[in-house]
Write an enzyme that holds these catalytic residues in place. Structure first.
Site, PDB file in Angstrom:
ATOM      1  CB  SER A 149      42.110  40.821  43.412  1.00 21.06           C
ATOM      2  OG  SER A 149      42.582  39.857  44.301  1.00 21.06           O
ATOM      3  NE  ARG A 164      34.471  51.876  40.513  1.00 23.17           N
ATOM      4  CZ  ARG A 164      35.345  51.981  41.505  1.00 23.17           C
ATOM      5  NH1 ARG A 164      36.556  51.525  41.351  1.00 23.17           N
ATOM      6  NH2 ARG A 164      35.017  52.533  42.659  1.00 23.17           N
ATOM      7  CG  ASP A 202      45.040  41.383  44.979  1.00 19.60           C
ATOM      8  OD1 ASP A 202      44.506  42.379  45.500  1.00 19.60           O
ATOM      9  OD2 ASP A 202      45.393  41.364  43.774  1.00 19.60           O
TER      10      ASP A 202
HETATM   11  C1  BGC Z   1      41.533  45.945  41.951  1.00 15.67           C
HETATM   12  C2  BGC Z   1      41.992  45.676  43.368  1.00 15.67           C
HETATM   13  C3  BGC Z   1      43.196  44.761  43.369  1.00 15.67           C
HETATM   14  C4  BGC Z   1      44.263  45.284  42.422  1.00 15.67           C
HETATM   15  C5  BGC Z   1      45.449  44.362  42.333  1.00 15.67           C
HETATM   16  C6  BGC Z   1      42.681  46.401  41.089  1.00 15.67           C
HETATM   17  O1  BGC Z   1      42.255  46.522  39.777  1.00 15.67           O
HETATM   18  O2  BGC Z   1      40.518  46.910  41.937  1.00 15.67           O
HETATM   19  O3  BGC Z   1      40.953  45.112  44.146  1.00 15.67           O
HETATM   20  O4  BGC Z   1      43.701  44.677  44.668  1.00 15.67           O
HETATM   21  O5  BGC Z   1      43.734  45.444  41.134  1.00 15.67           O
HETATM   22  O6  BGC Z   1      45.096  43.086  41.910  1.00 15.67           O
END
Ligand code: BGC
Length: 482
Positions: A149, A164, A202
């Protein structure tokens, strides 16, 4: 009298409360202005020029119909834990069985060495498989959906180039690289019998898992350590995929990565505290929206306010006390704010105890009032801003009614987050006041199904199905789908 009302607050503290109220309150007009820009930025992210919101195509190309079947492993590498699950999608419509184990993700791995992280994950998987399948030497490779995620571009469903790190991770040598071979090499080194079939965000998992049991679900959101959303777009509305000549009506789930909204600071009203959060984070200038909403930051915003009011203002809260514990960055998480907001007592005695036990600080009555109000302001701002994102996707897609599946610690545990978010949506979308307080809103944000478990299994199943039907778009390793 309501808990935390301001009868006894001296004038100078009242002045501070008013200052905080001005800084943190986002009125209806501002909510609308933010939403309007948000819609434009979602669109921009789908074009070749791009914008600050990545809008990553995920190669998830259909909703589930409830009749998916099969047994899959799912690995969830979230912000705090590792979770390994085995999910069986049963013959019964929209039903599943799940077994799962949680492993702590040691804090030092989040800023350590990439190989150590991958090997730790491989070891957890091996442990899980040995416990539930016995002798691994005789096993065929098990299909796995990996919920990773973080923002990753996906040219294929089984590939993910990390754009990133977010959520406080800072592991060198991973950004700009495909994480799948790194993960697979660690599995091979440890002899873990797994074939990766899908790399999943996620939010995409949440969208798909929620749509499995409720066909009105059109958006999947996470309000947890981080914050983000996914929704289903039509390929014809994704100019940056035009070169692939995909049928225009075909659906494609988009992982928005909306945490990056307004990195250029055009509409979001940043307070001095938000500026410090950004400056001191591992990636300054990134995730502007997320840094105002996500659980990782809410407690820190609060802590910065408290330290500021002790050091820099005429009020000097907690005067003549040692606030060294309070000075430790990121020492208060969002559950600390939740506890303050949940204090049921008129004299805020639970909050006083919390300050005493956790921080060795004795807060007097007026200080407690200020503490309570600061927590409310931070929590309310987060919930109202989150509504801008939900409204923006709904407006872009023309959804006047739908369900939104949401998950994450802030959504599930932070007091009043849902009601404050719903109120924000009402103001942005000009819904009339409800006559029956129990009536549903046109757009309802509801608790989601388990996205990184069931959602990951469903995505693996849907991908397998479409590969078998000859749709090979976005598949890098067809052999993993046999
Ligand atoms: C991430 C996402 C993720 C979200 C919730 C963010 O910091 O970049 O990819 O879906 O957090 O977990």
């Amino acid at each position: 009298m309501e808990a935390g009302s301001f009868v006894d607050v001296p004038k100078d503290l009242l002045g501070e409360i008013e200052r905080l109220e001005k800084l943190f309150t986002i009125d209806t007009a501002k909510l609308k202005q933010i939403t309007e820009r948000f819609v434009g930025e979602l669109e921009k992210g789908l074009t070749n020029e791009g914008g600050s919101i990545p809008m990553n195509p995920t190669w998830v190309m259909s909703y589930p119909n409830g009749y998916e079947t099969g047994t899959f492993l799912a690995l969830d590498m979230g912000g705090t834990n590792l979770r390994v699950c085995q999910i069986t999608l049963t013959e019964q419509k929209s039903e599943f069985d799940i077994i799962q184990s949680k492993y702590r993700l040691p804090e030092e791995l989040k800023t350590g060495d990439a190989d150590e992280l991958w090997e730790y994950i491989a070891d957890c998987l091996m442990q899980f498989i040995e416990t539930h399948h016995g002798d691994t030497s005789k096993l065929d490779k098990l299909p796995l959906g990996f919920t990773f995620s973080y923002p990753a571009t996906q040219n294929y469903i089984d590939e993910g180039i990390l754009q990133r790190w977010t959520k406080g991770f800072d592991i060198p040598g991973v950004e700009g690289h495909n994480v799948v071979p790194m993960f697979e090499e660690a599995l091979a080194r440890r002899g873990v019998p797994i074939k990766l079939t899908a790399l999943i965000n996620d939010t995409t998992g949440t969208l798909i898992a929620s749509a499995y049991t409720d066909t009105k679900m059109k958006i999947g959101c996470i309000f947890g350590t981080g914050c983000n959303a996914a929704y289903m777009e039509d390929c014809g509305s994704i100019p940056k995929l035009a070169h692939l000549n995909l049928p225009p009506e075909t659906p494609m789930a988009i992982n928005c990565e909306w945490g990056a909204f307004d990195n250029e600071h055009v509409v979001l009203p940043q307070t001095p505290y938000d500026i410090i959060i950004d400056k001191d984070s591992p990636r300054p200038g990134q995730q502007a929206f997320e840094k105002m909403i996500a659980g990782l930051y809410l407690g820190e915003i609060f802590r910065l306010i408290m330290v500021d009011l002790h050091d820099n203002h005429e009020t000097h809260i907690f005067a003549n006390q040692d606030i060294s514990k309070l000075r430790k960055a990121y020492s208060l998480d969002s559950s600390f704010l939740s506890a303050i907001e949940e204090d049921p007592f008129e004299n805020l005695s639970e909050t006083a105890e919390l300050f005493q036990s956790k921080l060795d600080i004795r807060a007097n009555g007026p200080e407690l009032e200020l503490i309570r109000r600061a927590a409310e302001l931070i929590g309310t701002r987060a919930a109202r801003l989150s509504a801008c994102g939900v409204a923006a996707i709904s407006i872009k897609k023309g959804y006047e009614t739908c369900h939104v599946g949401a998950d994450g610690s802030v959504f599930n545990k932070y007091p009043h987050f849902k009601a404050r978010g719903a109120q924000g949506l009402r103001e942005i979308l000009d819904w009339p006041e409800k006559e029956d307080p129990k009536a549903d809103d046109p757009i309802e944000v509801l608790a989601a199904e388990d996205g990184s478990g069931v959602g990951a299994a469903l995505i693996a199943a849907l991908t397998l199905q479409r590969v078998q039907a000859g749709n090979m778009h976005g598949i890098l390793h067809p052999e993993n789908f046999k």
